[in-house]
Design a protein around this motif. Sequence first.
Motif, mmCIF file in Angstrom:
data_model
loop_
_atom_site.group_PDB
_atom_site.id
_atom_site.type_symbol
_atom_site.label_atom_id
_atom_site.label_comp_id
_atom_site.label_asym_id
_atom_site.label_seq_id
_atom_site.Cartn_x
_atom_site.Cartn_y
_atom_site.Cartn_z
ATOM 1 N N LEU A 116 7.444 5.259 -10.420
ATOM 2 C CA LEU A 116 7.450 5.672 -9.168
ATOM 3 C C LEU A 116 7.176 4.298 -8.097
ATOM 4 N N GLU A 117 5.917 3.529 -8.729
ATOM 5 C CA GLU A 117 5.325 2.496 -8.013
ATOM 6 C C GLU A 117 6.458 1.523 -7.790
ATOM 7 N N ARG A 118 7.286 1.439 -8.911
ATOM 8 C CA ARG A 118 8.270 0.203 -9.206
ATOM 9 C C ARG A 118 9.320 0.583 -8.319
ATOM 10 N N ALA A 119 9.960 1.898 -8.205
ATOM 11 C CA ALA A 119 10.713 2.185 -7.268
ATOM 12 C C ALA A 119 10.474 1.943 -5.767
ATOM 13 N N ALA A 120 9.454 2.237 -5.391
ATOM 14 C CA ALA A 120 8.798 1.954 -3.996
ATOM 15 C C ALA A 120 8.797 0.400 -3.846
ATOM 16 N N LEU A 121 8.223 -0.009 -4.636
ATOM 17 C CA LEU A 121 8.266 -1.803 -4.466
ATOM 18 C C LEU A 121 9.540 -2.206 -4.462
ATOM 19 N N ALA B 11 7.106 3.719 8.066
ATOM 20 C CA ALA B 11 6.672 3.861 6.681
ATOM 21 C C ALA B 11 7.669 4.432 5.699
ATOM 22 N N ALA B 12 8.602 5.307 6.405
ATOM 23 C CA ALA B 12 9.794 5.667 5.689
ATOM 24 C C ALA B 12 10.741 4.782 5.335
ATOM 25 N N ASP B 13 10.512 3.465 5.683
ATOM 26 C CA ASP B 13 11.572 2.390 5.020
ATOM 27 C C ASP B 13 10.867 1.890 3.914
ATOM 28 N N PHE B 14 9.602 2.231 3.493
ATOM 29 C CA PHE B 14 9.117 1.699 2.329
ATOM 30 C C PHE B 14 9.100 2.583 1.103
ATOM 31 N N MET B 15 9.928 3.797 1.392
ATOM 32 C CA MET B 15 10.008 4.750 0.269
ATOM 33 C C MET B 15 11.352 4.644 -0.210
ATOM 34 N N PRO B 16 11.553 5.068 -1.554
ATOM 35 C CA PRO B 16 12.672 4.746 -2.274
ATOM 36 C C PRO B 16 13.730 5.679 -1.980
ATOM 37 N N SER B 17 15.091 5.344 -1.987
ATOM 38 C CA SER B 17 15.842 6.444 -1.600
ATOM 39 C C SER B 17 16.087 7.639 -2.362
ATOM 40 N N ASN C 119 2.572 11.496 -6.189
ATOM 41 C CA ASN C 119 3.680 12.162 -6.845
ATOM 42 C C ASN C 119 3.367 12.008 -8.444
ATOM 43 N N SER C 120 2.171 11.718 -8.640
ATOM 44 C CA SER C 120 1.744 11.802 -10.039
ATOM 45 C C SER C 120 0.191 12.105 -10.075
ATOM 46 N N ASP C 121 -0.194 12.094 -11.081
ATOM 47 C CA ASP C 121 -1.801 12.394 -11.486
ATOM 48 C C ASP C 121 -2.560 11.078 -11.139
ATOM 49 N N MET C 122 -1.900 9.908 -10.798
ATOM 50 C CA MET C 122 -2.608 8.896 -10.596
ATOM 51 C C MET C 122 -3.529 8.892 -9.303
ATOM 52 N N ALA C 123 -4.681 8.309 -9.328
ATOM 53 C CA ALA C 123 -5.685 8.188 -8.100
ATOM 54 C C ALA C 123 -5.059 7.294 -7.083
ATOM 55 N N GLY C 124 -5.257 7.875 -5.932
ATOM 56 C CA GLY C 124 -4.937 7.021 -4.903
ATOM 57 C C GLY C 124 -5.571 5.650 -4.340
ATOM 58 N N PRO C 125 -4.688 4.791 -3.867
ATOM 59 C CA PRO C 125 -5.609 3.576 -3.422
ATOM 60 C C PRO C 125 -6.833 3.671 -2.684
ATOM 61 N N GLY C 126 -7.842 2.875 -2.981
ATOM 62 C CA GLY C 126 -9.109 3.097 -2.468
ATOM 63 C C GLY C 126 -9.467 1.683 -1.761
ATOM 64 N N ARG D 256 0.802 -1.103 0.080
ATOM 65 C CA ARG D 256 -0.001 -0.009 -0.091
ATOM 66 C C ARG D 256 0.849 1.259 -0.100
ATOM 67 N N HIS D 257 1.899 1.378 0.685
ATOM 68 C CA HIS D 257 3.002 2.423 0.499
ATOM 69 C C HIS D 257 3.294 2.810 -0.754
ATOM 70 N N ALA D 258 3.741 1.626 -1.541
ATOM 71 C CA ALA D 258 4.168 1.885 -2.837
ATOM 72 C C ALA D 258 3.053 2.675 -3.720
ATOM 73 N N THR D 259 1.833 2.099 -3.575
ATOM 74 C CA THR D 259 0.766 2.700 -4.376
ATOM 75 C C THR D 259 0.640 4.225 -4.004
ATOM 76 N N ALA D 260 0.505 4.339 -2.732
ATOM 77 C CA ALA D 260 0.164 5.554 -2.133
ATOM 78 C C ALA D 260 1.428 6.794 -2.441
ATOM 79 N N PHE D 261 2.791 6.157 -2.542
ATOM 80 C CA PHE D 261 3.700 7.005 -3.082
ATOM 81 C C PHE D 261 3.639 7.493 -4.492
ATOM 82 N N ALA D 262 3.168 6.378 -5.293
ATOM 83 C CA ALA D 262 3.008 6.844 -6.679
ATOM 84 C C ALA D 262 1.923 7.732 -7.025
ATOM 85 N N ALA D 263 0.876 7.449 -6.261
ATOM 86 C CA ALA D 263 -0.388 8.605 -6.190
ATOM 87 C C ALA D 263 -0.037 9.816 -6.038
#
Length: 252
Positions: A180-185, A161-167, A91-98, A82-89
């Motif tokens: 973005l999501e691939r980097a967070a994953l 949660a910070a540990d799930f974020m890309p460096s 920092n982009s125009d993608m809708a957040g996870p619901g 969920r952190h990867a999806t939220a990070f991509a949303a």
Amino acid sequence: MASPRKSKPNNSNASKATPRPPTPRKSAPAPLPDPPTPATLLVSPRSFVAQLREVDLVWWRYVWVAGVAGLLGGIAYTLLVRHATAFAAANSDMAGPGLASYAVNILGTTFLNIFIFALMWGLGRVGAGFTGRAAEVYGASFALMPPLYLLVIIVTQFTPAADFMPSAAASALGNDPRVLERAALAATAQTSAGFALVVVTLLGTLAQFGFVYAAFRQLTDRPIQAVMGTLLPLLPALVIQLIGVSPLLFSR
């Protein structure tokens, strides 16, 4: 002078006077023993087989165990990514996870687990034969997975949660949500929680077959049946589980 006739004894009256022996009452049938619990297979496969032989074959007896394992596996996977999806949303125009996306992940993993159970049952039945009772043995073997997935859930919840974020900074990654999501994953896969999910999914599935072989060895007539009933579903099940965790393994 004619002699008086002797009267013949009345046989019907004599038979009526004879008491009949009491009819023995039929004893009530003994109640069937309870089937073994799924955890018995993990503690003592020999005891599991001994108790299973006392009850009738019911193929759906332990399907719920595979369903519970899949449900907890889906929750663990959803909490992890969920952190990867939220990070991509963010920092982009993608809708957040619901809630819908979370439900798809959880239910998808649950149905995938049920499919793996059906695959194990079918191929295990071919290898071990009817006496192997593959549906019940493979269904009970999923009892290994729920406590392991619960452990993954606990580790995930205690990971910051910070540990799930890309460096790298989000600005350096661009605004493509897939990048973005691939980097967070990739960052998620480096955490203890991500590593635990992959290990539990793959090695936990592999460990199931060890308990299954121990049960088949007691149930089947020939050792080759126990071996075939274990090996035939092994590779397909591992491949499907590998596909399930591939977003974490191949996101780098």
